[in-house]
Design a protein around this motif. Structure first.
Motif, short mmCIF file in Angstrom:
data_model
loop_
_atom_site.label_atom_id
_atom_site.label_comp_id
_atom_site.label_asym_id
_atom_site.label_seq_id
_atom_site.Cartn_x
_atom_site.Cartn_y
_atom_site.Cartn_z
N LEU A 1 -43.51 27.89 14.59
CA LEU A 1 -43.77 26.55 15.12
C LEU A 1 -44.19 26.61 16.58
O LEU A 1 -45.09 25.87 17.01
N ALA A 2 -43.56 27.48 17.35
CA ALA A 2 -43.93 27.62 18.76
C ALA A 2 -45.35 28.16 18.91
O ALA A 2 -46.11 27.70 19.77
N ILE A 3 -45.72 29.13 18.06
CA ILE A 3 -47.09 29.65 18.09
C ILE A 3 -48.07 28.55 17.73
O ILE A 3 -49.10 28.38 18.39
N PHE A 4 -47.76 27.79 16.69
CA PHE A 4 -48.62 26.67 16.29
C PHE A 4 -48.80 25.68 17.43
O PHE A 4 -49.91 25.26 17.74
N ALA A 5 -47.70 25.30 18.07
CA ALA A 5 -47.76 24.32 19.15
C ALA A 5 -48.56 24.84 20.34
O ALA A 5 -49.35 24.08 20.94
N ALA A 6 -48.40 26.11 20.67
CA ALA A 6 -49.13 26.67 21.80
C ALA A 6 -50.64 26.69 21.52
O ALA A 6 -51.44 26.29 22.37
N VAL A 7 -51.02 27.15 20.34
CA VAL A 7 -52.44 27.21 19.99
C VAL A 7 -53.02 25.80 19.90
O VAL A 7 -54.13 25.54 20.39
N LEU A 8 -52.29 24.89 19.31
CA LEU A 8 -52.75 23.51 19.20
C LEU A 8 -52.96 22.89 20.58
O LEU A 8 -53.97 22.23 20.82
N THR A 9 -52.04 23.14 21.48
CA THR A 9 -52.16 22.60 22.84
C THR A 9 -53.40 23.14 23.54
O THR A 9 -54.16 22.39 24.16
N VAL A 10 -53.61 24.45 23.42
CA VAL A 10 -54.78 25.05 24.06
C VAL A 10 -56.07 24.48 23.47
O VAL A 10 -57.01 24.15 24.21
N LEU A 11 -56.13 24.35 22.17
CA LEU A 11 -57.34 23.83 21.54
C LEU A 11 -57.58 22.36 21.89
O LEU A 11 -58.72 21.95 22.09
N LEU A 12 -56.53 21.58 21.96
CA LEU A 12 -56.69 20.17 22.32
C LEU A 12 -57.12 20.02 23.78
O LEU A 12 -57.90 19.12 24.11
N LEU A 13 -56.62 20.89 24.65
CA LEU A 13 -57.05 20.87 26.05
C LEU A 13 -58.51 21.30 26.19
O LEU A 13 -59.17 20.93 27.15
#
Length: 91
Positions: A4-16
């Protein structure tokens, strides 16, 4: 939790990076599954071994509640109480 932490980190980077939300979510999910499969293999194997040992009877599951109930049944002030769930009047 780590996945979940990996998912959240990648999602945050992509959304930024201004990636559309649904594409970012798909990419983050695929990346999270792939990264956890590659990097968390030992943890997955350990969990599988633990499950197999419990099913085969090699490891006894935690029974703290049973131990506590046995301790309470041995107390004199609980003699005749309804610890077994028989209901009132069925002693």
């Amino acid at each position: 939790m780590i996945r979940l932490a990996i998912f959240a980190a990648v999602l945050t980077v992509l959304l930024l990076a201004q990636t559309p939300g649904w594409i970012a979510a798909i990419i983050a999910a695929v990346f999270g599954f792939a990264a956890s499969y590659i990097f968390l293999g030992r943890l997955r194997e350990q969990v599988a071994r633990d499950v197999q040992d419990r099913r085969s009877g090699k490891i006894r599951p935690d029974t703290d509640d049973e131990d506590a109930e046995d301790l309470l049944q041995n107390q004199t002030y609980l003699k005749g109480s309804d610890l077994e769930g028989d209901g009132p009047g069925k002693k």
